[in-house]
Design an enzyme around this catalytic site. Structure first.
Site, PDB file in Angstrom:
ATOM      1  N   ASP A 121      -4.823  -5.099  -2.343  1.00 55.38           N
ATOM      2  CA  ASP A 121      -4.986  -6.401  -1.693  1.00 55.38           C
ATOM      3  C   ASP A 121      -5.604  -7.429  -2.633  1.00 55.38           C
ATOM      4  O   ASP A 121      -5.182  -8.592  -2.657  1.00 55.38           O
ATOM      5  CB  ASP A 121      -5.871  -6.259  -0.449  1.00 55.38           C
ATOM      6  N   HIS A 157       0.812  -1.217   0.000  1.00 51.77           N
ATOM      7  CA  HIS A 157       0.000   0.000   0.000  1.00 51.77           C
ATOM      8  C   HIS A 157       0.848   1.270   0.000  1.00 51.77           C
ATOM      9  O   HIS A 157       0.386   2.319   0.451  1.00 51.77           O
ATOM     10  CB  HIS A 157      -0.928   0.012   1.217  1.00 51.77           C
TER      11      HIS A 157
END
Length: 448
Positions: free
Chosen positions: A363, A212
């Site tokens: 994800d 991220h």
């Protein structure tokens, strides 16, 4: 199927076949989703008599219905005549549910209410009392969260949740007005085994700064509890990985503000926390009221419910096969929050963890790849590991659970797979171990 060699909690090893094997998946439906307490609905979603919400328990289609007396019942969404579904809408209010196939209708209490040509075709010999909807064995509520369970021998919901209630109450009971879920269900299909997103959120702080990095840089240059972009640093005193609570887990920072500090406009959030901190301390005690309420917390209720106070998303994973799932997400708010703050939370949830969310896209790609890379003949024979910080856990004053310091640890993932293995090996609930390690009584006031 014997799973004794598929998970080794002493070394943190898992066999990749657990993400792809069809026989194992069928056993999961029976021994995990057919046995555990599963989240059904939040009471805010069915406030009035006749309100219903359609969901799943494993792959079983279920309707949850508010009754005239205010109680809640759940039934299989399947006509007892020929098995067709009787409800196709996601939610609504109904006086009856009628099957499209032959017109059999059922009342909200599950009883068979009407049968076309009952006298002419069945000669008046149909016993309606034996043909009502199949009811979910147990339905119970914990502070707004409604769960169901198929197993008649399961422990009570309170016992099932165990010491996880210590962390649940940080969200569910900090403010007197309770909580709600906002908006319609945000549904996303992922080509991932259902276990992978659960373990990703339950304890994998390791991936945050890598997977991220772009999202964390875009959202107010996030630096959560000392975990910066690129994983260049981490503060082991800035967070906890908590497990050993009947398979439930928490991953939490301890600063009391980090859950809301990275909103685009954080000042209203900080003002709300400051104004209501005394109430939270009064209701939860000093440890939770000062260190946890307002912090970023990842809470996991085994097997497939997760929610994150702070980022304020609430999520359940519905398995659709060994390599497929439906991810359902909502924004969650405290009802005492001003309307403007609730709207900002919904906006931020959609920005970060929604169908087009910055973090969910990262994800989803990684978890789908992990699933795909476990399907091959050779790769299915390989091991994967969650052995970070192995053997470095213990008690912490004021908290229940077996605790590893910091947000970067695979401690919680090991406990997740331990609980998976325990259920998969057990022939019945009587064989499933119960443990609340380093237990505290959440009923005792901590600020006494």
């Amino acid at each position: 199927m014997d799973v004794s060699d598929l998970v080794d909690t002493t070394t943190g090893r898992q066999k990749r076949t657990i993400y792809s094997n069809e026989e194992l998946y069928k056993q999961e439906l029976e021994r995990i989703f057919g046995r555990c307490w599963l989240f059904l609905v939040h009471t805010s979603q069915i406030p009035k008599a006749g309100d219903y919400f359609r969901t799943f328990m494993g792959e079983d289609d279920v309707i949850v219905i508010r009754q005239k007396d205010g109680s809640i019942k759940a039934f299989l969404n399947s006509c007892t005549h020929r098995g067709n579904r009787i409800c196709r809408a996601d939610r609504g209010n109904a006086k009856a549910f009628t099957c499209n196939y032959h017109g059999w209708s059922f009342a909200p209490d599950g009883s068979l209410a009407g049968v076309p040509l009952e006298n002419e075709a069945y000669f008046g010999e149909l016993d309606r009392s034996k043909l009502g909807l199949v009811q979910v064995t147990h339905v119970a509520e914990y502070k707004g969260l409604v769960f169901g369970c198929f197993d008649p021998d399961a422990p009570s919901l309170e016992d099932y949740l165990g010491d996880a209630k210590f962390f649940l109450d940080v969200w569910l009971d900090a403010m007197p007005g309770g909580t709600s879920l906002l908006g319609e269900t945000q549904k996303m299909e992922l080509g991932s085994n259902w276990k992978l997103p659960v373990e990703n959120v339950c304890g994998d702080g390791y991936h945050l700064g890598w997977a991220h990095a772009g999202a964390m840089s875009a959202v107010q240059s996030m630096d959560l509890a000392g975990l910066s972009v690129g994983n260049s640093s981490t503060n082991l005193e800035g967070g906890l990985s908590v497990a050993g609570m009947n398979g439930h887990m928490a991953l939490t920072s301890l600063d009391g503000i980090s859950g809301y500090a990275f909103y685009p406009e954080p000042k209203p959030m900080m003002d709300y926390l400051e104004a209501n901190r005394p109430t939270a301390i009064e209701r939860l005690g000093k440890v939770r009221g000062e260190q946890l309420w307002g912090s970023q917390i990842n809470i996991t209720i085994f097997p497939n419910l997760q929610f994150l106070p702070g980022l304020n998303w609430f999520r359940v994973y519905h398995p659709k096969g060994p390599g497929k799932l439906e991810q359902w997400t909502w924004a969650m708010v405290e009802n005492d929050m001003p309307d403007e703050m609730q709207a900002a939370i919904l906006d931020n949830q959609c920005l970060t963890f929604g169908l087009a969310g910055l973090f969910d896209n990262d994800d989803g790609d990684n978890l789908a790849a992990c699933t795909e890379q476990s399907r091959g003949w050779r790769t299915a024979q390989m091991d994967v590991f969650t052995n970070m910080a192995l053997g470095r856990s213990g008690p912490r004053d004021g908290f229940p659970g077996d605790i590893a310091a910091g947000l970067v640890s695979e401690h919680n993932q090991r406990y997740f797979y331990r609980r998976w293995q325990e259920h998969m090996q057990a022939e019945s609930w009587a064989e499933v171990p119960t443990y609340n390690i380093n237990s505290l009584s959440v009923e005792e006031p901590e600020n006494a």
